[in-house]
Design an enzyme around this catalytic site. Structure first.
Site, PDB file in Angstrom:
ATOM      1  CB  CYS A 186       8.366   2.333   1.864  1.00 31.64           C
ATOM      2  SG  CYS A 186       7.121   1.664   2.951  1.00 31.64           S
ATOM      3  CE  LYS A 239       7.194  -3.192   0.969  1.00 29.45           C
ATOM      4  NZ  LYS A 239       6.211  -2.827   1.891  1.00 29.45           N
ATOM      5  CG  LEU A 266      -0.412   0.049   2.629  1.00 32.98           C
ATOM      6  CD1 LEU A 266       0.006   1.441   3.039  1.00 32.98           C
ATOM      7  CD2 LEU A 266      -1.495  -0.452   3.568  1.00 32.98           C
TER       8      LEU A 266
HETATM    9  C1  UDX Z   1       5.712   3.272  -1.535  1.00 33.68           C
HETATM   10  C2  UDX Z   1       5.234   2.214  -2.555  1.00 33.68           C
HETATM   11  O1  UDX Z   1       4.581   2.861  -3.668  1.00 33.68           O
HETATM   12  C3  UDX Z   1       4.335   1.202  -1.897  1.00 33.68           C
HETATM   13  O2  UDX Z   1       3.971   0.187  -2.835  1.00 33.68           O
HETATM   14  C4  UDX Z   1       5.076   0.586  -0.711  1.00 33.68           C
HETATM   15  O3  UDX Z   1       4.260  -0.349  -0.042  1.00 33.68           O
HETATM   16  C5  UDX Z   1       5.533   1.672   0.250  1.00 33.68           C
HETATM   17  O4  UDX Z   1       6.337   2.633  -0.438  1.00 33.68           O
HETATM   18  P1  UDX Z   1       4.686   5.497  -0.510  1.00 33.68           P
HETATM   19  O5  UDX Z   1       6.027   5.697   0.139  1.00 33.68           O
HETATM   20  O6  UDX Z   1       3.466   5.697   0.305  1.00 33.68           O
HETATM   21  O7  UDX Z   1       4.584   4.011  -1.133  1.00 33.68           O
HETATM   22  O8  UDX Z   1       4.584   6.554  -1.732  1.00 33.68           O
HETATM   23  P2  UDX Z   1       4.777   6.659  -3.300  1.00 33.68           P
HETATM   24  O9  UDX Z   1       3.585   7.363  -3.810  1.00 33.68           O
HETATM   25  O10 UDX Z   1       5.138   5.388  -3.962  1.00 33.68           O
HETATM   26  O11 UDX Z   1       6.005   7.692  -3.389  1.00 33.68           O
HETATM   27  C6  UDX Z   1       7.273   7.424  -2.800  1.00 33.68           C
HETATM   28  C7  UDX Z   1       8.227   8.585  -3.028  1.00 33.68           C
HETATM   29  O12 UDX Z   1       8.598   8.668  -4.402  1.00 33.68           O
HETATM   30  C8  UDX Z   1       7.640   9.961  -2.693  1.00 33.68           C
HETATM   31  O13 UDX Z   1       8.652  10.745  -2.126  1.00 33.68           O
HETATM   32  C9  UDX Z   1       7.218  10.517  -4.043  1.00 33.68           C
HETATM   33  O14 UDX Z   1       7.177  11.915  -4.076  1.00 33.68           O
HETATM   34  C10 UDX Z   1       8.327   9.963  -4.920  1.00 33.68           C
HETATM   35  N1  UDX Z   1       7.936   9.816  -6.330  1.00 33.68           N
HETATM   36  C11 UDX Z   1       6.978   8.917  -6.685  1.00 33.68           C
HETATM   37  C12 UDX Z   1       8.600  10.558  -7.312  1.00 33.68           C
HETATM   38  O15 UDX Z   1       9.495  11.373  -7.006  1.00 33.68           O
HETATM   39  N2  UDX Z   1       8.271  10.350  -8.627  1.00 33.68           N
HETATM   40  C13 UDX Z   1       7.317   9.454  -9.004  1.00 33.68           C
HETATM   41  O16 UDX Z   1       7.086   9.316 -10.227  1.00 33.68           O
HETATM   42  C14 UDX Z   1       6.648   8.726  -8.014  1.00 33.68           C
END
Ligand code: UDX
Length: 433
Positions: A258, A202, A151
């Site tokens: 994460c 994971k 998630l």
């Molecule tokens: C992530 C994973 O998506 C999820 O599957 C896992 O279980 C936990 O880690 P999360 O940390 O909630 O989830 O956020 P996510 O929306 O994936 O973004 C993670 C980071 O990457 C954020 O800092 C976001 O700003 C950055 N990001 C994401 C980017 O810089 N560019 C992108 O294209 C996508």
């Protein structure tokens, strides 16, 4: 079926509420009585859309319960789900202290043939030690399974209700059958693997996505040097079906609870496994350096921050969350203050957390937390957009444009309408163009 979920972080609370919504009797357990007291009043200990309603519905129906008492939560449970944090140690290795402590605390109350599900992110090889740990403390027969969680914060409820897949990593057919039926209502593909594959899946998913972000950030840097525009490059490569156009947002690097820790842990695991020369070490280093590199380029752009008023929009690590772990604001705000700027910060949901995190800076009058985007940007020399909240993107920056002075609008997420903002008279800086 009685299910116990140990740990009431994002994964634990959402998992408990979703299992309860299927009509199971679920006990959410945490050693922090304050969190339990809040949860009993339907208040999640963090901001997460749709969670409050789900907590209310499942507790009112009598399906979901919260307690800090191991006996009450664990006795007679058929499935125990462990969802405690597994943070990184200083050297990047995984810290299993919370997991061990949860296991030791539940052991006295285990029911015969209980299934212990590890949802916490742990590296392959962990199960042999865990099985030994349990066996050395009880005669009760048990099965182990790894069911990792994918998630995202901000969409945690929707992601848990509509997962792309459910992975059940176990060597026990009977445990698989019970867990398969538990996850059937999700209508997602259920994949049976051995525990090691589930655990590595994971890390693989998170490290791949983190690599993708780091990769496009590197390309964005090359675009800035070459006259190319990263958004045009993404449009072109995205049409290649092998590459795809999603999850390609260049920006200030990945943050949150994460990606940073999982990439570090995978790098450490690789080295321990003999793969000293590995990609993950480099990804982690590049991401660690990203914010510092951006800050220097912004400092150059505006001719130094000394005595400049800077509006910082977005204090958590992404929209729809108040989680500030590894948020860009944590690095940018102290750097801005050190460079002599007066900082005005705003975030739609993370203001309470920001108040605690930046207490010293607020008391020293170096940072003011404001009540709105407008208030933060009023009088600003520099507007620094750190998080892509829709209300930051749709905001009319014309309202804060002062034609008597030079103003910079820095968009670290590349989401503002570039031409429109430039036409207002701001000096605009995005990413990768
Ligand atoms: C992530 C994973 O998506 C999820 O599957 C896992 O279980 C936990 O880690 P999360 O940390 O909630 O989830 O956020 P996510 O929306 O994936 O973004 C993670 C980071 O990457 C954020 O800092 C976001 O700003 C950055 N990001 C994401 C980017 O810089 N560019 C992108 O294209 C996508």
């Amino acid at each position: 079926m009685k299910i116990t979920v140990i740990g009431t972080g994002f994964v634990g609370v959402v998992t408990a509420a979703v299992y309860a919504s299927f009509g199971h009797t679920v006990f959410g357990l945490d050693i922090d009585p304050n969190k339990i007291a809040k949860l009993k009043k339907f208040q999640p200990p963090f901001y997460e859309p749709q969670l409050e309603e789900l907590l209310k519905k499942t507790q009112t129906k009598g399906w979901l319960h919260f307690t800090d008492n191991y006996r009450e939560a664990v006795a007679d449970s058929e499935v125990i789900v462990i969802a405690v944090g597994t943070p990184s140690n200083q050297d990047g290795s995984v810290n299993l202290d919370y997991l061990h402590s949860a296991i030791d605390s539940m052991i006295p109350y285990l029911k015969e043939k209980v299934i212990v599900v590890v949802k916490s992110t742990v590296p392959p090889g962990t199960f042999a030690d865990l099985a030994e740990r349990i066996k050395s403390q009880t005669q009760v027969a048990f099965e182990l399974a790894s069911v990792p969680e994918f998630l995202r914060e901000g969409t945690a409820v929707q992601d848990t209700l509509n997962p792309d897949r459910v992975v059940i990593g176990t060597t026990s057919q009977s445990a698989f059958t019970v867990l398969e039926s538990l996850h059937k209502p999700l209508k997602a593909p259920i994949i049976k693997t051995n525990p090691e594959s589930a655990q590595l899946s994971k890390y693989t998913a998170n490290a791949y996505l983190a690599t993708r972000i780091t990769f496009i950030n590197q390309i964005a840097d090359l675009c800035e040097k070459s006259g190319a525009d990263v958004e045009e490059v993404i449009r072109v490569i995205g049409l290649d079906k092998r590459i795809g156009s999603h999850y390609w947002y260049p920006g200030p690097g990945y943050g949150g609870s994460c990606f940073p820790k999982d990439v570090k842990e995978l790098a450490h695991y690789s080295i321990k496994a003999g793969e000293v020369d590995n990609l993950f070490v480099k990804i982690d280093q590049l991401n660690e350096k990203r914010l510092g590199k951006l800050f220097l380029s912004y400092e150059q752009l505006v001719g130094g921050f000394k005595d400049k008023q800077v509006a910082v929009l977005g204090l958590a690590f992404k929209p729809d969350t108040d989680d500030m772990r590894e948020a860009p604001s944590l690095q940018f705000i102290p750097k801005l203050i050190k460079a002599g700027a007066k900082v005005m910060g705003f975030d739609p949901v993370a203001m309470n957390n920001a108040q605690n995190v930046f207490q010293t800076e607020i008391e020293a009058n170096q940072l003011s937390l404001t009540g709105s985007v407008l208030e933060a940007c009023q009088g600003a020399d520099v507007i620094l957009l750190l998080v892509e909240w829709p209300e930051f993107i749709s905001f009319d920056y014309g309202l804060v444009r002062d034609t008597h002075k030079k103003q910079w609008l820095i968009d670290t997420r590349n989401r503002l309408p570039r031409e429109k903002v430039k036409n207002l008279g701001f000096v605009y800086r995005g990413i990768g163009a």
